[in-house]
Write a protein that holds these residues in place. Structure first.
Motif, short mmCIF file in Angstrom:
data_model
loop_
_atom_site.label_atom_id
_atom_site.label_comp_id
_atom_site.label_asym_id
_atom_site.label_seq_id
_atom_site.Cartn_x
_atom_site.Cartn_y
_atom_site.Cartn_z
N GLU A 137 0.83 -1.16 0.16
CA GLU A 137 0.04 -0.07 -0.10
C GLU A 137 0.98 1.34 -0.09
O GLU A 137 0.53 2.11 -0.72
N PHE A 138 2.04 1.40 0.80
CA PHE A 138 2.91 2.30 0.69
C PHE A 138 3.48 2.62 -0.73
O PHE A 138 3.59 3.85 -0.83
N ILE A 139 3.77 1.71 -1.51
CA ILE A 139 4.35 1.98 -2.98
C ILE A 139 3.11 2.81 -3.57
O ILE A 139 3.45 3.64 -4.37
N VAL A 140 1.96 2.64 -3.43
CA VAL A 140 0.89 3.44 -4.17
C VAL A 140 0.38 4.82 -3.12
O VAL A 140 0.37 5.62 -4.03
N THR B 124 1.95 -4.52 -12.69
CA THR B 124 1.11 -3.66 -13.35
C THR B 124 1.60 -2.22 -12.89
O THR B 124 1.30 -1.22 -13.44
N LEU B 125 2.63 -2.10 -11.95
CA LEU B 125 3.31 -0.94 -11.49
C LEU B 125 3.95 -0.23 -12.55
O LEU B 125 4.58 -0.76 -13.25
N PRO B 126 3.45 1.23 -12.94
CA PRO B 126 4.03 1.84 -14.22
C PRO B 126 5.16 1.94 -13.98
O PRO B 126 6.07 1.82 -15.18
N ASP B 127 6.17 2.04 -13.00
CA ASP B 127 7.58 2.50 -12.68
C ASP B 127 7.97 1.99 -11.48
O ASP B 127 7.72 2.35 -10.03
N LEU B 128 8.93 0.94 -11.43
CA LEU B 128 9.60 0.66 -10.13
C LEU B 128 10.61 1.62 -9.58
O LEU B 128 10.81 1.62 -8.32
N ASP B 129 11.05 2.69 -10.40
CA ASP B 129 11.87 3.68 -9.74
C ASP B 129 11.00 4.76 -9.01
O ASP B 129 11.42 5.85 -8.33
N ALA B 130 9.35 4.71 -8.99
CA ALA B 130 8.72 5.86 -8.49
C ALA B 130 9.09 5.69 -6.91
O ALA B 130 9.29 4.70 -6.31
N ALA C 7 15.87 10.06 8.24
CA ALA C 7 14.83 11.30 8.15
C ALA C 7 14.84 11.62 6.72
O ALA C 7 16.10 11.54 6.12
N ASP C 8 13.79 12.13 6.26
CA ASP C 8 13.64 12.62 4.94
C ASP C 8 14.02 11.95 3.97
O ASP C 8 14.40 12.16 2.71
N ALA C 9 13.98 10.25 4.13
CA ALA C 9 14.46 9.32 3.17
C ALA C 9 13.23 9.18 2.03
O ALA C 9 12.16 9.23 2.70
N GLU C 10 13.58 8.87 0.92
CA GLU C 10 12.45 8.12 0.07
C GLU C 10 12.92 6.80 -0.36
O GLU C 10 14.24 6.67 -0.58
N TRP C 11 12.15 6.07 -0.49
CA TRP C 11 12.31 4.59 -1.08
C TRP C 11 11.54 4.43 -2.38
O TRP C 11 10.49 4.96 -2.59
N SER C 12 12.12 3.76 -3.46
CA SER C 12 11.54 3.53 -4.78
C SER C 12 10.80 2.21 -4.42
O SER C 12 10.95 1.57 -3.38
N ALA C 13 9.86 1.97 -5.38
CA ALA C 13 8.93 0.86 -5.15
C ALA C 13 9.87 -0.34 -5.19
O ALA C 13 9.83 -1.63 -4.69
#
Length: 187
Positions: free
Chosen positions: A76-79, A131-137, A149-155
Motif C-alpha cells: 500500500e505504501f508503494i501506491v 502492473t506498476l508503471p515504474d519501479l523507480d517511483a 529522516a527525509d529519506a525516500e524509497w523506490s518501489a
C-alpha cells in the motif's frame, strides 16, 4: 504466483501477460521466501501453530499474520505513500498491544485462515508488481525512529525490503518449527 520454467518469466493468476525481466526476478525471489515461510506450517494443527517453542514470543501462526500485515502495508505504501503506514510517533500503549497481537494466533483464528489471508495479500502484491508503471517511483518514508529522516524509497527498494523481511521471518519460523517437533525446511 505461478512460475513458468524459466526464471525470467512468471505469470500471476490475475495478469494474463507474462511478467518478465526484473519484475519476474523480484516476484520469484519473493515467492521463494513466502514458500519457505508457509512450508514451516505444513501439517500443523491450530494449537501447534499458536505455540511458543522458545524464549521468543513468536509462534508460527503469528509470524504468518505479521508477514502478511507487513507485506500489505508496504505494498500500500508503494501506491499511497506514508499515509498507508501507522503513525509510529503517535502510537499509544494500546496501539502497541494491538500490534503485538499480530504476532499471536488469537482465539478464533485458524492457521488455515491466516494462510488464506496471506495468499490474498501475496496475490495483490504480485498484481501490483506486474502492473506498476515504474519501479523507480519513490515515496517519502514515514516518520519513525528506525528510518532515516527525509529519506525516500523506490518501489523497487520497498519490494526488496518485503523480500528481506519475509526471508528473515521464514528463518525465525524454521527455528520455531524445529523446536516444536524437529521438522526443518531444509536439511
Amino acid at each position: 504466483m505461478t512460475a513458468t520454467t524459466t526464471p525470467s518469466s512468471t505469470t500471476t493468476p490475475s495478469t494474463p501477460a507474462p511478467v518478465t525481466g526484473e519484475r519476474a526476478d523480484l516476484l520469484i525471489a519473493l515467492e521463494k521466501q513466502r514458500h519457505f515461510l508457509r512450508f514451516t506450517t505444513r501439517g500443523l494443527t491450530d494449537e501447534q501453530a499458536g505455540l511458543r517453542t522458545c524464549a521468543s514470543e513468536l509462534c508460527l501462526g503469528g509470524l504468518v499474520k505479521h508477514v502478511s500485515t507487513v507485506e500489505r502495508l508496504w505494498a500500500e505504501f508503494i501506491v499511497q505513500g506514508p499515509s498507508a503506514m501507522p503513525d509510529f510517533s503517535a502510537m499509544t500503549e494500546a496501539d502497541f498491544a494491538r500490534r503485538a497481537d499480530e504476532f499471536r494466533l488469537l482465539p478464533g483464528e485458524t492457521l488455515a485462515g491466516v494462510l488464506a489471508a496471506y495468499a490474498e495479500v501475496a496475490r495483490r502484491t504480485d498484481e501490483l508488481v506486474a502492473t506498476l508503471p515504474d519501479l523507480d517511483a519513490t515515496q517519502p518514508l514515514p516518520k519513525a525512529p528506525w528510518f532515516e529522516a527525509d529519506a525516500e524509497w523506490s518501489a523497487r527498494r520497498v519490494l526488496l525490503h518485503i523480500i528481506a523481511e519475509t526471508a528473515q521471518h521464514a528463518g525465525h519460523a524454521d527455528i520455531i518449527r524445529e523446536s516444536l517437533d524437529g521438522a526443518k525446511s531444509m536439511g
